[in-house]
Scaffold this active site. Structure first.
Site, PDB file in Angstrom:
ATOM      1  N   ASN A   1       9.130   5.208  -5.247  1.00  0.00           N
ATOM      2  CA  ASN A   1       9.521   3.803  -5.128  1.00  0.00           C
ATOM      3  C   ASN A   1       9.640   3.099  -6.471  1.00  0.00           C
ATOM      4  O   ASN A   1       9.615   1.869  -6.537  1.00  0.00           O
ATOM      5  CB  ASN A   1       8.530   3.051  -4.234  1.00  0.00           C
ATOM      6  CG  ASN A   1       8.804   3.299  -2.766  1.00  0.00           C
ATOM      7  OD1 ASN A   1       9.861   3.796  -2.397  1.00  0.00           O
ATOM      8  ND2 ASN A   1       7.844   2.981  -1.911  1.00  0.00           N
TER       9      ASN A   1
ATOM     10  N   THR B   1       0.819  -1.219   0.000  1.00  0.00           N
ATOM     11  CA  THR B   1       0.000   0.000   0.000  1.00  0.00           C
ATOM     12  C   THR B   1       0.852   1.268   0.000  1.00  0.00           C
ATOM     13  O   THR B   1       0.327   2.363   0.200  1.00  0.00           O
ATOM     14  CB  THR B   1      -0.920   0.005   1.232  1.00  0.00           C
ATOM     15  OG1 THR B   1      -0.124  -0.171   2.413  1.00  0.00           O
ATOM     16  CG2 THR B   1      -1.941  -1.115   1.142  1.00  0.00           C
ATOM     17  N   ASP B   2       2.159   1.130  -0.237  1.00  0.00           N
ATOM     18  CA  ASP B   2       3.056   2.285  -0.204  1.00  0.00           C
ATOM     19  C   ASP B   2       3.786   2.430  -1.539  1.00  0.00           C
ATOM     20  O   ASP B   2       4.978   2.687  -1.577  1.00  0.00           O
ATOM     21  CB  ASP B   2       4.061   2.140   0.933  1.00  0.00           C
ATOM     22  CG  ASP B   2       4.854   3.423   1.178  1.00  0.00           C
ATOM     23  OD1 ASP B   2       4.282   4.512   0.998  1.00  0.00           O
ATOM     24  OD2 ASP B   2       6.044   3.327   1.527  1.00  0.00           O
ATOM     25  N   MET B   3       3.045   2.273  -2.633  1.00  0.00           N
ATOM     26  CA  MET B   3       3.660   2.363  -3.951  1.00  0.00           C
ATOM     27  C   MET B   3       3.599   3.792  -4.473  1.00  0.00           C
ATOM     28  O   MET B   3       2.933   4.100  -5.465  1.00  0.00           O
ATOM     29  CB  MET B   3       2.992   1.375  -4.903  1.00  0.00           C
ATOM     30  CG  MET B   3       3.189  -0.073  -4.487  1.00  0.00           C
ATOM     31  SD  MET B   3       2.344  -1.263  -5.551  1.00  0.00           S
ATOM     32  CE  MET B   3       3.255  -1.055  -7.073  1.00  0.00           C
ATOM     33  N   HIS B   4       4.297   4.689  -3.783  1.00  0.00           N
ATOM     34  CA  HIS B   4       4.349   6.079  -4.240  1.00  0.00           C
ATOM     35  C   HIS B   4       5.389   6.207  -5.355  1.00  0.00           C
ATOM     36  O   HIS B   4       6.167   5.280  -5.629  1.00  0.00           O
ATOM     37  CB  HIS B   4       4.650   7.017  -3.081  1.00  0.00           C
ATOM     38  CG  HIS B   4       5.921   6.718  -2.354  1.00  0.00           C
ATOM     39  ND1 HIS B   4       7.165   7.060  -2.847  1.00  0.00           N
ATOM     40  CD2 HIS B   4       6.152   6.095  -1.164  1.00  0.00           C
ATOM     41  CE1 HIS B   4       8.104   6.683  -1.999  1.00  0.00           C
ATOM     42  NE2 HIS B   4       7.526   6.087  -0.968  1.00  0.00           N
TER      43      HIS B   4
END
Length: 466
Positions: free
Chosen positions: A375, A369-372
């Site tokens: 990254n 859920t941290d695919m900014h």
């Protein structure tokens, strides 16, 4: 048009006009100071030596005044290091009044926006932004060096001038392959001549434990609780069980106690290692090589730096976040959407779009859920972009909350639209392999292994409906 003003007053008006609008055309400047264009050109030649920058041919010609950096008007040389460890001058960087910079990148490996083809940039040239100290290690650096460098202890508060100043004084080991300024270049040369030997396999675990203790003692409080692993950089020997061409690594690590929060972060470090292994099986996807070490109660994830080659070689690197800001200006966080836009602009090949799509779906199917946009990275080559190896790929859905609480969360795998089905199915196979590997890995706690087993079963259940 009046042309009878005294020369000194008119020249002062020209400098004021240049200081207010840069870069400016000759016609625009002539109108601002109320002289003819030929007179304007003669006035430009009378400006103090070294203050004026001009670039562009014929009607594209533009002019600007240099902006001093800490009181000095000199340009900052930008050096590029190749994969063999050789350095070449890429060009001079000039800061402009009232803002912006000039650096000619046309003809280099870097894709250049149309409005920067003559070297004019509204801020800093975008390849410099990913060199900024950032993340855990960046804040650690800022806390240690801000007084000596005269900048804020928070690197997020730095101006462009602060960034250039810091990089020119201390930026000899920044991300990518560029060096700013002669001082940073001299530090890089000194490091080459006096670099300590890499850690041997026998001494690596104890050395990592010591480096972790030092990073915790002097580092940024609450990093893990805020969703960020503490980390440090290291060099270790390349041996037969480490199929690598570089000794340079970044090492993330967990706490040393057995609290639920620390245990969860340790589980996630192992999961990141397993996820990178499975990401490398996706069509057209490379992944950073990694390994897990356990020592003195800590879990260490060692990830090889893919912008480093051998002992001294380097290669360029740029994040999707920076590429998007420079080339697209799109508000979307969807990697696949941004990749398609880069391809439409001729910046990314279609196989690169497919690679990004496979990695995007894989991340979503392993609950990342941290695919900014920070990254995912690219390597510039001949004015286009190549997808860099994957990194920071792990099930962040299950990261502890900011206060340290380990909350129970359910995972519902996203399903594709019909045109996305083939890519989704390939990513699903890799995600199933990941969840199965995590469910069986004895380095992961029993409770989290059971959770991974449930996710594996759920993904198997929904796969026929894709």
């Amino acid at each position: 048009m009046a042309r009878s003003e005294p020369l000194a007053a008119t020249t002062m008006g020209l400098e004021t006009a240049l200081a207010l609008q840069a870069p400016a055309s000759a016609a625009g400047l002539a109108e601002a100071v109320r002289v003819s264009v030929p007179t304007l050109h003669r006035m430009l030649q009378r400006l103090p030596a070294g203050r004026l920058i001009s670039a562009g041919q014929a009607r594209r010609a533009r002019y600007a005044l240099r902006r001093p950096l800490r009181g000095v008007f000199a340009d900052v040389p930008v050096y590029a290091i190749d994969t063999e460890g050789r350095a070449e001058l890429l060009g001079p960087l000039a800061l402009l009044q009232p803002q912006g910079a000039w650096l000619a990148l046309a003809g280099s490996d870097w894709p250049v926006p149309e409005d920067a083809r003559d070297g004019w940039w509204p801020g800093l040239p975008y390849p410099l932004y990913d060199m900024r100290p950032q993340g855990y290690m960046g804040r650690l650096f800022a806390r240690a060096e801000h007084r000596a460098l005269g900048v804020s202890p928070d690197p997020q508060a730095w101006t462009d001038d602060d960034v250039v100043h810091v990089l020119s004084q201390r930026g000899f080991d920044a991300s990518g392959h560029l060096l700013l300024g002669d001082a940073a270049y001299a530090d890089w040369q000194a490091l080459r001549l006096n670099q300590p030997p890499p850690l041997s396999p026998d001494e690596t675990p104890a050395a990592y434990a010591a480096l972790a203790a030092r990073a915790v003692a002097t580092g940024v409080p609450g990093s893990s609780a805020a969703g960020e692993f503490p980390k440090f950089a290291a060099r270790r020997e390349v041996s037969g069980d480490l199929p690598s061409d570089t000794p340079h690594v970044l090492v993330k690590f967990s706490g040393a106690d057995d609290s639920p929060t620390v245990r969860r972060w340790a589980d996630l470090l192992v999961c990141e290692h397993l996820a990178l292994q499975q990401a490398a099986t996706l069509p057209g996807v490379a992944a950073a090589r990694s390994r897990v070490l356990l020592h003195e109660g800590r879990t260490f994830l060692e990830v090889e730096r893919f912008d480093r080659h051998g002992t001294h070689g380097r290669s360029p690197l740029c994040s999707l976040e920076t590429v998007n800001a420079a080339l697209l200006g799109d508000a979307s966080r969807d990697w696949t959407h941004l990749a398609r836009r880069l391809a439409a602009a001729g910046r990314l090949a279609e196989e690169g779009v497919a690679s990004v799509a496979h990695l995007w779906w894989f991340g979503r199917l392993i609950a990342n859920t941290d695919m900014h946009a920070g990254n995912l990275s690219f390597r510039p080559a001949s004015g286009r972009l190549l997808v860099a190896p994957a990194y920071d790929m792990l099930p962040m859905l299950h990261a502890p909350l900011a206060g340290g609480e380990v909350a129970a969360r359910e995972f519902e795998p996203p399903l594709p639209l019909p045109p996305q089905r083939a890519v989704w199915q390939a990513a699903c196979m890799a995600a199933l392999a990941f969840w199965q590997a995590a469910a069986q890995d004895q380095r992961i706690s029993s409770g989290f292994r059971a959770l991974c087993e449930r996710h594996h079963a759920r993904l198997q259940q929904v796969a026929p409906y894709a």
